[in-house]
Design a protein around this motif. Structure first.
Motif, PDB file in Angstrom:
ATOM      1  N   GLU A 270     -10.686  -2.459 -12.541  1.00 34.23           N
ATOM      2  CA  GLU A 270     -10.655  -3.458 -11.574  1.00 34.23           C
ATOM      3  C   GLU A 270      -9.491  -4.823 -12.482  1.00 34.23           C
ATOM      4  O   GLU A 270      -8.523  -4.321 -11.926  1.00 34.23           O
ATOM      5  N   CYS A 275      -6.461  -4.400  -9.688  1.00 34.85           N
ATOM      6  CA  CYS A 275      -6.528  -3.658  -8.449  1.00 34.85           C
ATOM      7  C   CYS A 275      -8.407  -3.410  -8.186  1.00 34.85           C
ATOM      8  O   CYS A 275      -8.669  -4.020  -8.755  1.00 34.85           O
ATOM      9  N   PRO A 281      -8.005  -4.216   2.136  1.00 30.78           N
ATOM     10  CA  PRO A 281      -6.701  -4.931   1.759  1.00 30.78           C
ATOM     11  C   PRO A 281      -7.815  -6.041   0.852  1.00 30.78           C
ATOM     12  O   PRO A 281      -7.754  -7.310   1.205  1.00 30.78           O
ATOM     13  N   TYR A 283      -5.300  -9.117  -0.934  1.00 34.62           N
ATOM     14  CA  TYR A 283      -4.767  -9.961  -1.620  1.00 34.62           C
ATOM     15  C   TYR A 283      -4.290 -10.236  -2.789  1.00 34.62           C
ATOM     16  O   TYR A 283      -5.295 -10.207  -4.074  1.00 34.62           O
ATOM     17  N   LYS A 285      -3.750  -7.281  -4.353  1.00 30.13           N
ATOM     18  CA  LYS A 285      -3.861  -5.658  -5.303  1.00 30.13           C
ATOM     19  C   LYS A 285      -3.576  -4.551  -4.869  1.00 30.13           C
ATOM     20  O   LYS A 285      -3.579  -5.766  -3.514  1.00 30.13           O
ATOM     21  N   LYS A 286      -3.295  -4.510  -5.738  1.00 31.67           N
ATOM     22  CA  LYS A 286      -3.029  -2.922  -5.517  1.00 31.67           C
ATOM     23  C   LYS A 286      -4.317  -2.342  -5.387  1.00 31.67           C
ATOM     24  O   LYS A 286      -5.308  -2.351  -5.743  1.00 31.67           O
ATOM     25  N   THR A 287      -4.095  -1.010  -4.471  1.00 24.84           N
ATOM     26  CA  THR A 287      -5.247  -0.047  -4.485  1.00 24.84           C
ATOM     27  C   THR A 287      -5.487   0.937  -6.022  1.00 24.84           C
ATOM     28  O   THR A 287      -4.738   1.957  -6.653  1.00 24.84           O
ATOM     29  N   CYS A 288      -6.745   0.735  -6.025  1.00 25.45           N
ATOM     30  CA  CYS A 288      -7.422   1.348  -7.607  1.00 25.45           C
ATOM     31  C   CYS A 288      -7.386   3.188  -7.461  1.00 25.45           C
ATOM     32  O   CYS A 288      -7.695   3.703  -6.517  1.00 25.45           O
ATOM     33  N   THR A 289      -6.557   4.291  -8.512  1.00 31.00           N
ATOM     34  CA  THR A 289      -6.426   5.152  -8.128  1.00 31.00           C
ATOM     35  C   THR A 289      -7.360   6.534  -9.108  1.00 31.00           C
ATOM     36  O   THR A 289      -8.231   7.097  -8.097  1.00 31.00           O
ATOM     37  N   GLU A 292      -4.974   5.815 -13.247  1.00 32.52           N
ATOM     38  CA  GLU A 292      -4.425   4.988 -14.393  1.00 32.52           C
ATOM     39  C   GLU A 292      -4.897   5.425 -15.838  1.00 32.52           C
ATOM     40  O   GLU A 292      -5.860   5.678 -16.137  1.00 32.52           O
TER      41      GLU A 292
END
Length: 770
Positions: A270, A275, A281, A283, A285-289, A292
């Protein structure tokens, strides 16, 4: 094996809390209360930071838990606590010597030192700096960095650190040796950013930073996008490491989404990719998949290659594994069965584990042999790393050399100078770090008063000395037979010289000597032709013949002094000239005495008439010549003259000359000549007013005066002349003194014989007397 990771957060209190948590129940933190603990740590791998070692060691030692430190351990006053420390680090003396070898290799003798205010830093100053001083390294400054406390008084501590940092940057020393823990690098970057923000000029690109092994790259999360140019050109020491096969592949297969690899890896993921794995959600930051790619991260976030500290941790884990395996193998047949259950090995570890860990040795998967010395230090060398910074906020470490502690001192350091990238301000030219420029050859050092011994002035060598290396403490003389070259940085063989007939001076003196010899022969011929005339008969013509012959031999004998000396020439030089001079001056003395006796014998009743005989004149010449002959024989028998070399009197020449023997014998012959000259002058002086057309007293007086004047001026000139010109002076004065006798005594007679023949009659003599 399982593991737990604790973050010290750059604070001793966090390190202390972590050590207590490690030994307590997670749900219920009660020190020394072990009930309900399911995981018993067999060993703890401790970061090299000094405050961590000092804080953790006393707690873990109570439970006899070994600590493997992948850095130089702090000095512990308690020997019991220190007994449980194992170093994944070589003897620190090897690092000290490696730094010394590096400074000497690049001739960096003027440096600055920054160290952290802790046990490791104090030990570095106490042990390392004397080694450098004894080896000719000087310090422009030695500054201590206090570790900022991020909970209180950070502003004052940062100002103090910035002040010390600016002293270092403003120094004339181009090289800075920095010894600290890994936290110092982010603090240095923070200070640079602060100075830039305050519009303070920052001088960082003109310095060569040398980091010790304890330091490594770390940064705060907010520094991720800061300028990395500060790192470019850094030279650091690192414990020797090797590439572990499969390590990068292992990193690339990590997946934080699995339950097995969650926790620490997820938290790192993270932060690294900015992420969040949270379903709600966050603020900004995107969501970790989880898909990466770690290799896409800049090196400031994750280095895909195994660093030196990582390699030390890697070996520390395997050291624990091999030690446990050794214990398990030794106890597999001795396990006690209590109520049908095996005792856990870990319950028995404190009694045996230290022994097995201290003496463990193994080959790791990188193919290197890992073992420890008798003091528990890792047997290994050091790598020299050059740090390269790139515009995309990444950096790379390049290995440019090694330090082998086992090798001899001359071969301990191996370095590829051409592979080093220096800071951009040096234009890829190896920098200098000197208090002043090196003294070139031909100069020597002179210490500057009140400054370190590395600071000195350069003074030229004296004319007769050289220095053939840079920075020599003193000049020295050339070997015998050599002299300094123009730059006074080397020696040239001296060339042999003597007064030769081939050079202009020799030709001139030879012609002059022969000319006067011929002139003397001409005068002698005139005297023989007019031998029956009154003026020739006057004052004993035989004395005139002997005197003229002596003068002719003197003019010719002067040539013996010229040319290359050899045994025969040296033999004649030693005595012949002195003997001939004695004969000539004794003749002059006899003439003077004859004049006095002749005029006194003509008085009525004079008793001197009986002395007016030839035996008296002959006895004067014979006795003087006999005394001189005795001196010559003694000199020849005791100290015969021979060709010799004078290599000291002339700077660039070896003078070939004839040895003169002892001072007394050599100058006693000349003393005889001087005594005859003075005596002849005195006698002639008292007879100078006697009336006679043919009175030689005036001529003898004037000739002796001129002769003594020549020899008086000869003495200081002779004593101040050196080399082949000494022979030229001797020849000149022999010719000059002989010429005075010839001209002053015989020129009036030749004038009368050739130009005034009417005066050359006996009647003229009688008229004058009456």
């Amino acid at each position: 094996m399982g593991f737990q990771i604790y973050d010290s957060q750059l604070r001793a209190s966090s390190a202390l809390l972590a050590s207590v948590e490690l030994l307590s129940n997670r749900e219920r933190l009660i020190p020394n209360y072990k009930c309900g603990i399911h995981y018993h740590p067999v060993a703890v791998i401790v970061a090299p930071d000094s405050y961590v070692c000092v804080t953790v060691a006393p707690i873990l030692a109570l439970y006899k838990i070994p600590q493997l430190i992948y850095g130089s351990a702090s000095v512990l006053n308690n020997k019991v606590q220190g007994a449980f420390i194992h170093q994944m680090f070589p003897d620190e003396t090897h690092q000290y010597m490696g730094i010394l070898y590096l400074l000497q290799y690049f001739n960096w003798t003027w440096i600055g030192v920054l160290y952290c205010d802790n046990e490791n830093g104090e030990r570095f100053v106490q042990n390392m700096l004397p080694i450098l001083s004894k080896s000719g390294i000087c310090f422009d400054y030695i500054q201590c960095f206090h570790k900022p406390d991020f909970l209180s008084e950070i502003e004052n501590q940062m100002k103090e650190a910035i002040q010390r940092y600016q002293i270092a940057m403003d120094s004339s020393a181009s090289v800075l040796v920095i010894h600290s823990d890994s936290h110092i690098l982010p603090i240095l970057r923070m200070m640079v950013e602060f100075l830039i923000g305050e519009d303070v000029p920052v001088k960082t690109k003109g310095k060569i930073w040398i980091f010790t092994t304890q330091m490594d790259f770390t940064e705060f999360n907010f520094q991720r996008f800061w300028d990395f140019s500060l790192l470019h050109g850094i030279i650091s020491f690192a414990v020797h490491s090797n590439e572990v096969q499969g390590f990068q592949g292992f990193l690339q297969t990590r997946n934080p989404t699995t339950e097995k690899e969650g926790g620490f890896l997820r938290s790192f993921w993270e932060n690294a990719f900015s992420c969040s794995f949270s379903h709600s959600p966050v603020y900004g930051k995107k969501t970790c998949t989880g898909e990466e790619k770690l290799e896409s991260l800049p090196s400031s976030v994750l280095e895909m290659s195994m660093t030196s500290h990582s390699y030390s941790i890697y070996n520390a884990v395997f050291a624990v594994v091999y030690a446990l395996q050794s214990i398990y193998s030794s106890q597999s047949k001795k396990r006690a069965i209590v109520k049908g259950e095996n005792h856990e090995i870990s319950n028995q570890l404190p009694l045996q584990f230290h022994h097995f860990l201290r003496y463990v040795s193994f080959n790791n998967s990188a193919g290197e042999w890992i073992s420890f010395d008798q003091n528990g230090a890792l047997i290994a060398g050091f790598d020299i790393i050059n740090w390269l910074a790139f515009p995309n906020n990444s950096f790379m470490r390049v290995k440019v050399g090694t330090v082998d502690p086992i090798a001899p001192a001359d071969n301990a350091l191996t370095i590829s100078k051409d592979d080093i990238m220096w800071p951009s301000s040096y234009n890829q030219v190896c920098p200098l770090s000197l208090c002043n420029d090196n003294c070139p050859s031909g100069f020597s050092k002179r210490k500057k008063e009140g400054e370190p011994f590395c600071c000195y002035d350069c003074i030229p060598c004296p004319e007769d000395m050289i220095s053939n290396e840079t920075d020599m403490d003193a000049c020295f003389e050339c070997p015998e037979g050599q002299y300094p070259n123009n730059g006074q940085h080397g020696c040239i063989p001296k060339y042999i010289v003597f007064l030769s007939y081939d050079e202009p001076l020799g030709v001139t003196l030879a012609i002059l000597s022969l000319s006067f010899a011929l002139l003397t022969a001409l005068v002698l011929g005139i005297f023989i032709k007019y031998q029956d005339t009154a003026i020739v008969k006057a004052n004993n013509r035989c004395l005139s013949y002997v005197l003229l012959t002596s003068l002719m031999l003197l003019f010719s004998g002067a040539l013996l002094l010229m040319g290359q000396p050899h045994n025969l020439a040296c033999f004649f030089r030693q005595c012949v000239l002195g003997f001939i001079f004695t004969v000539a001056l004794s003749c002059v003395l006899a003439k003077a005495i004859t004049v006095v006796l002749a005029f006194n014998a003509t008085k009525p009743g004079s008793k001197m008439r009986k002395w007016m005989r030839k035996p008296l004149v002959n006895s004067i010449v014979f006795s003087c010549s006999y005394i001189q002959a005795i001196i010559c024989v003694i000199s020849l028998v005791t100290f015969p003259s021979f060709p010799d070399f004078d290599i000291h009197s002339m700077a660039k020449e070896i003078v070939l000359y004839c040895s003169e023997g002892p001072f007394f014998l050599h100058y006693s012959g000349y003393g005889m000549v001087g005594a005859l000259a003075v005596l002849g002058f005195i006698v002639a002086f008292f007879a100078r007013k006697l009336p006679d057309v043919f009175n030689e007293a005036k001529c003898i007086t004037f000739s002796m005066l001129a002769f003594c004047s020549v020899w008086t001026s000869f003495i200081p000139i002779y004593m101040s002349t050196k080399g082949k010109y000494l022979v030229a002076v001797q020849v000149s004065f022999i010719v000059a003194s002989s010429a005075t006798l010839l001209i002053c005594l015989f020129s009036p007679k030749i004038y009368i014989i050739l130009l005034k023949p009417e005066l050359n009659k006996k009647q003229s003599l009688w008229r004058t007397r009456t």
